[in-house]
Design an enzyme around this catalytic site. Structure first.
Site, PDB file in Angstrom:
ATOM      1  N   ASN A 136       9.926   7.579   4.008  1.00  0.00           N
ATOM      2  CA  ASN A 136       8.814   8.375   3.478  1.00  0.00           C
ATOM      3  C   ASN A 136       7.993   8.934   4.626  1.00  0.00           C
ATOM      4  O   ASN A 136       7.917   8.348   5.702  1.00  0.00           O
ATOM      5  CB  ASN A 136       7.942   7.541   2.525  1.00  0.00           C
ATOM      6  CG  ASN A 136       6.834   6.806   3.238  1.00  0.00           C
ATOM      7  OD1 ASN A 136       5.786   7.385   3.558  1.00  0.00           O
ATOM      8  ND2 ASN A 136       7.040   5.523   3.500  1.00  0.00           N
ATOM      9  N   ARG A 137       7.406  10.091   4.374  1.00  0.00           N
ATOM     10  CA  ARG A 137       6.468  10.671   5.330  1.00  0.00           C
ATOM     11  C   ARG A 137       5.193  11.092   4.605  1.00  0.00           C
ATOM     12  O   ARG A 137       4.639  12.162   4.827  1.00  0.00           O
ATOM     13  CB  ARG A 137       7.097  11.818   6.115  1.00  0.00           C
ATOM     14  CG  ARG A 137       7.869  12.867   5.332  1.00  0.00           C
ATOM     15  CD  ARG A 137       8.308  13.978   6.299  1.00  0.00           C
ATOM     16  NE  ARG A 137       9.082  15.026   5.663  1.00  0.00           N
ATOM     17  CZ  ARG A 137      10.384  15.185   5.822  1.00  0.00           C
ATOM     18  NH1 ARG A 137      11.069  14.325   6.558  1.00  0.00           N
ATOM     19  NH2 ARG A 137      11.017  16.193   5.242  1.00  0.00           N
ATOM     20  N   TYR A 138       4.754  10.205   3.694  1.00  0.00           N
ATOM     21  CA  TYR A 138       3.538  10.457   2.935  1.00  0.00           C
ATOM     22  C   TYR A 138       2.296  10.500   3.814  1.00  0.00           C
ATOM     23  O   TYR A 138       1.380  11.252   3.581  1.00  0.00           O
ATOM     24  CB  TYR A 138       3.319   9.345   1.898  1.00  0.00           C
ATOM     25  CG  TYR A 138       4.060   9.526   0.608  1.00  0.00           C
ATOM     26  CD1 TYR A 138       3.946  10.696  -0.127  1.00  0.00           C
ATOM     27  CD2 TYR A 138       4.858   8.515   0.108  1.00  0.00           C
ATOM     28  CE1 TYR A 138       4.612  10.849  -1.326  1.00  0.00           C
ATOM     29  CE2 TYR A 138       5.532   8.654  -1.100  1.00  0.00           C
ATOM     30  CZ  TYR A 138       5.403   9.824  -1.815  1.00  0.00           C
ATOM     31  OH  TYR A 138       6.059   9.962  -2.996  1.00  0.00           O
ATOM     32  N   ASN A 158      -5.347  -0.208   8.820  1.00  0.00           N
ATOM     33  CA  ASN A 158      -3.972   0.235   9.036  1.00  0.00           C
ATOM     34  C   ASN A 158      -3.905   1.085  10.305  1.00  0.00           C
ATOM     35  O   ASN A 158      -4.425   2.197  10.341  1.00  0.00           O
ATOM     36  CB  ASN A 158      -3.497   1.048   7.828  1.00  0.00           C
ATOM     37  CG  ASN A 158      -2.007   1.318   7.856  1.00  0.00           C
ATOM     38  OD1 ASN A 158      -1.386   1.349   8.912  1.00  0.00           O
ATOM     39  ND2 ASN A 158      -1.426   1.533   6.683  1.00  0.00           N
ATOM     40  N   ASN A 172       4.474  -2.600   8.895  1.00  0.00           N
ATOM     41  CA  ASN A 172       4.610  -1.286   8.291  1.00  0.00           C
ATOM     42  C   ASN A 172       6.072  -0.845   8.351  1.00  0.00           C
ATOM     43  O   ASN A 172       6.957  -1.616   8.747  1.00  0.00           O
ATOM     44  CB  ASN A 172       3.717  -0.277   9.048  1.00  0.00           C
ATOM     45  CG  ASN A 172       3.094   0.747   8.119  1.00  0.00           C
ATOM     46  OD1 ASN A 172       3.766   1.316   7.262  1.00  0.00           O
ATOM     47  ND2 ASN A 172       1.809   1.001   8.286  1.00  0.00           N
ATOM     48  N   LYS A 210      -3.000  -4.171   9.948  1.00  0.00           N
ATOM     49  CA  LYS A 210      -1.590  -3.915   9.632  1.00  0.00           C
ATOM     50  C   LYS A 210      -0.904  -3.309  10.844  1.00  0.00           C
ATOM     51  O   LYS A 210      -1.308  -2.255  11.342  1.00  0.00           O
ATOM     52  CB  LYS A 210      -1.473  -2.973   8.434  1.00  0.00           C
ATOM     53  CG  LYS A 210      -0.043  -2.814   7.929  1.00  0.00           C
ATOM     54  CD  LYS A 210      -0.008  -2.126   6.575  1.00  0.00           C
ATOM     55  CE  LYS A 210       1.409  -2.137   6.003  1.00  0.00           C
ATOM     56  NZ  LYS A 210       1.454  -1.570   4.636  1.00  0.00           N
ATOM     57  N   ALA A 218       0.845  -1.195   0.000  1.00  0.00           N
ATOM     58  CA  ALA A 218       0.000   0.000   0.000  1.00  0.00           C
ATOM     59  C   ALA A 218       0.877   1.240   0.000  1.00  0.00           C
ATOM     60  O   ALA A 218       1.925   1.272   0.618  1.00  0.00           O
ATOM     61  CB  ALA A 218      -0.896  -0.011   1.235  1.00  0.00           C
ATOM     62  N   ASN A 251       3.405   8.118  10.149  1.00  0.00           N
ATOM     63  CA  ASN A 251       3.281   9.495   9.677  1.00  0.00           C
ATOM     64  C   ASN A 251       1.945  10.150  10.001  1.00  0.00           C
ATOM     65  O   ASN A 251       1.706  11.289   9.608  1.00  0.00           O
ATOM     66  CB  ASN A 251       3.515   9.530   8.162  1.00  0.00           C
ATOM     67  CG  ASN A 251       4.880   8.977   7.792  1.00  0.00           C
ATOM     68  OD1 ASN A 251       5.881   9.402   8.327  1.00  0.00           O
ATOM     69  ND2 ASN A 251       4.906   8.005   6.888  1.00  0.00           N
ATOM     70  N   THR A 252       1.074   9.433  10.695  1.00  0.00           N
ATOM     71  CA  THR A 252      -0.230   9.976  11.075  1.00  0.00           C
ATOM     72  C   THR A 252      -0.290  10.082  12.595  1.00  0.00           C
ATOM     73  O   THR A 252      -0.279   9.058  13.286  1.00  0.00           O
ATOM     74  CB  THR A 252      -1.376   9.068  10.566  1.00  0.00           C
ATOM     75  OG1 THR A 252      -1.276   8.936   9.149  1.00  0.00           O
ATOM     76  CG2 THR A 252      -2.727   9.656  10.928  1.00  0.00           C
ATOM     77  N   SER A 263      -0.803   1.522  11.859  1.00  0.00           N
ATOM     78  CA  SER A 263       0.632   1.522  12.129  1.00  0.00           C
ATOM     79  C   SER A 263       1.464   2.479  11.293  1.00  0.00           C
ATOM     80  O   SER A 263       2.687   2.429  11.358  1.00  0.00           O
ATOM     81  CB  SER A 263       1.177   0.102  11.937  1.00  0.00           C
ATOM     82  OG  SER A 263       0.807  -0.413  10.660  1.00  0.00           O
ATOM     83  N   SER A 264       0.844   3.353  10.505  1.00  0.00           N
ATOM     84  CA  SER A 264       1.649   4.325   9.770  1.00  0.00           C
ATOM     85  C   SER A 264       2.307   5.272  10.768  1.00  0.00           C
ATOM     86  O   SER A 264       1.625   5.841  11.622  1.00  0.00           O
ATOM     87  CB  SER A 264       0.776   5.131   8.805  1.00  0.00           C
ATOM     88  OG  SER A 264       1.516   6.233   8.287  1.00  0.00           O
ATOM     89  N   PHE A 284      -1.357   9.151   4.857  1.00  0.00           N
ATOM     90  CA  PHE A 284      -2.444   8.529   4.108  1.00  0.00           C
ATOM     91  C   PHE A 284      -2.990   9.424   3.002  1.00  0.00           C
ATOM     92  O   PHE A 284      -4.103   9.240   2.558  1.00  0.00           O
ATOM     93  CB  PHE A 284      -3.599   8.190   5.050  1.00  0.00           C
ATOM     94  CG  PHE A 284      -3.339   7.000   5.923  1.00  0.00           C
ATOM     95  CD1 PHE A 284      -3.047   5.773   5.381  1.00  0.00           C
ATOM     96  CD2 PHE A 284      -3.405   7.125   7.299  1.00  0.00           C
ATOM     97  CE1 PHE A 284      -2.824   4.674   6.187  1.00  0.00           C
ATOM     98  CE2 PHE A 284      -3.191   6.035   8.113  1.00  0.00           C
ATOM     99  CZ  PHE A 284      -2.897   4.810   7.562  1.00  0.00           C
ATOM    100  N   ASP A 338       0.378   3.144  -5.258  1.00  0.00           N
ATOM    101  CA  ASP A 338      -0.663   3.762  -6.083  1.00  0.00           C
ATOM    102  C   ASP A 338      -1.732   4.313  -5.162  1.00  0.00           C
ATOM    103  O   ASP A 338      -2.785   3.718  -4.971  1.00  0.00           O
ATOM    104  CB  ASP A 338      -1.245   2.720  -7.038  1.00  0.00           C
ATOM    105  CG  ASP A 338      -2.330   3.303  -7.934  1.00  0.00           C
ATOM    106  OD1 ASP A 338      -2.448   4.529  -8.001  1.00  0.00           O
ATOM    107  OD2 ASP A 338      -3.069   2.523  -8.546  1.00  0.00           O
ATOM    108  N   LYS A 339      -1.465   5.474  -4.558  1.00  0.00           N
ATOM    109  CA  LYS A 339      -2.344   6.013  -3.530  1.00  0.00           C
ATOM    110  C   LYS A 339      -3.685   6.507  -4.045  1.00  0.00           C
ATOM    111  O   LYS A 339      -4.606   6.719  -3.286  1.00  0.00           O
ATOM    112  CB  LYS A 339      -1.636   7.151  -2.780  1.00  0.00           C
ATOM    113  CG  LYS A 339      -0.618   6.647  -1.762  1.00  0.00           C
ATOM    114  CD  LYS A 339       0.034   7.810  -1.034  1.00  0.00           C
ATOM    115  CE  LYS A 339       0.883   7.317   0.124  1.00  0.00           C
ATOM    116  NZ  LYS A 339       0.098   6.874   1.270  1.00  0.00           N
TER     117      LYS A 339
END
Length: 422
Positions: A134-136, A201, A273, A244, A94, A206-207, A203-204, A138, A97-98
């Site tokens: 990365n710090r994209y 999800n 993640n 995740k 994931a 960045n959120t 576990s990102s 979601f 292709d956001k």
């Protein structure tokens, strides 16, 4: 005489240059593994920034401009799990292709399943470490737009799913959301009918506050709501739900997660993640950038977490292994540790599209060399008892990441990610 010789030399240079360009073009089209890994991708990385390269790659793949893929998935790579059939166990993680733009192109590259942005720059190559930070978060086009895209290709996806190429949707909360549960529930309600499986999800890195949902009390409450909403979906299609998790968990965290998903009957786990840790072995000057670290440096940590979660769930919960998969051996290590499927991302960025076929071909040979007739036989082999018994499992295919915006409509896809841009 000298003028004639000079003209001949210029003509020769033109011919050689044209021939070299034609040959390079040929290697690009046929997807030559060595050319991509050693020539084309390093060149692209030198002249194109990481984030721009990502956008360009998604665009090209969405247009179907991908290398030829002549590899035919053998029966030994087929996986059946979560009530789904996968032609092969290799998926794209994931976040690639956001916006759900390149789903069909990613299938064309040979992936067995696909899972579908923070002020720039938001992604950094650690070339010396074969890693990415990365710090994209979601960020994505939003749930409404993702739903529209997926709805438009619903019949096509049904054919793909029947052919062993499932679509998964990865759900997450918005960065500024005050009610995480409502975000996930909205994602299930809007995108669940279009998914073969859903990923919660939590576990990102960045959120803000997202990883707090991995706590036992919070996780039980969230998953209870998600499963209730999933069960309330109209029609026969009730997509399995996976969770995740992060690799940066204490032993107690892992035990709590295993207890909750077992208690509630969650269908599967995605492990893991990106990591917020920074191994001392990192050499690249950008190693201190804020964000989630992926790629080779996280491989062993991820595989260890797969092994632990397989043990804690007694091999009864299907696992998708994610983190540092760049070869058939990397995939096999995760499968033997307990994963039914694996995903990659960073290796795709460094080695290009041919890495997909390379991993499948190597994995096919490893199965033969180690005496397995199928992926299912190899799942959890490292845990096998003296009697040789082993758990057979199967799982997912294409994934989508999703979150809701202020109006309740905002996610991502291919791995599709569906969340509000922050």
């Amino acid at each position: 005489m000298a003028g004639h010789l000079k003209k001949q030399l210029k003509d020769a240079v033109k011919i050689i240059s044209s021939g070299g360009l034609l040959f390079a073009s040929y290697l690009t089209v046929i997807g030559d593994e060595q050319f991509y890994a050693n020539q084309l991708m390093p060149l692209m990385q030198r002249i194109v920034g990481a984030e721009r390269a990502h956008v360009f790659a998604v665009k090209m793949i969405s247009l179907g401009l991908v290398p030829l893929n002549r590899y035919k998935d053998p029966a030994s790579l087929e996986v059946n799990v979560l009530g789904l059939r996968f032609k092969n166990p290799i998926g794209i993680a994931a976040g690639f292709d956001k916006h759900g733009e390149a789903v069909d192109g990613l299938y064309k590259l040979g992936f067995g399943f696909v899972e579908d942005g923070n002020p720039k720059p938001r992604v950094f190559r650690l070339t010396a470490d074969n890693a990415i930070i990365n710090r994209y978060g979601f960020n994505s086009c939003g749930m409404a737009e993702a739903q529209q895209r997926l709805k438009a290709r619903e019949e096509v996806q049904q054919e793909q799913s029947n052919a062993g190429l499932p679509l998964g949707i990865n759900l997450g909360k918005n960065k500024l959301s005050q009610d995480a549960g409502a975000d996930y529930i909205q994602g299930v309600r809007v995108l669940g009918p279009l998914a073969d499986y859903l990923v919660v999800n939590i576990s990102s890195p960045n959120t803000p506050g997202l990883r707090d949902l991995q706590g036992k009390t919070e996780l039980r409450l969230l998953l209870h709501m998600v499963l209730k909403e999933r069960d309330a979906l109209q029609g026969e299609r009730k997509p399995p739900v996976l969770v995740k998790i992060a690799p940066d968990l204490t032993a107690q965290d892992k035990q709590d997660i295993a207890d909750v998903i077992t208690e509630l009957g969650v269908d599967g786990l995605m492990v893991s993640n990106t990591t917020i840790s920074r191994p001392e072995t990192l050499q690249d000057p950008q190693k201190s950038e804020v964000g989630g670290l992926s790629g080779q440096p996280v491989k062993d940590l991820s595989t260890h977490t797969v092994r632990e979660m397989y043990t804690l769930t007694k091999g009864k919960v299907p696992i998708v292994g994610v983190g540092g998969v760049a070869s058939g051996q990397d995939a096999m290590d995760k499968i033997r540790a307990g994963a039914s499927l694996v995903q990659l991302y960073t290796a795709f960025a460094f080695q290009g599209p041919p890495v997909v076929t390379k991993i499948k071909r190597q994995l096919e040979q490893l199965l033969k060399d180690q005496g397995f007739s199928s992926i299912s036989e190899a799942v959890g082999a490292d845990h096998r008892g003296a009697d040789g018994s082993t758990q057979k499992q199967s799982f997912l295919k294409e994934t989508v990441n999703v979150t809701t915006d202020d109006k309740g409509l905002a996610p991502t896809v291919a791995g599709i990610s569906l969340n509000k841009t922050s």
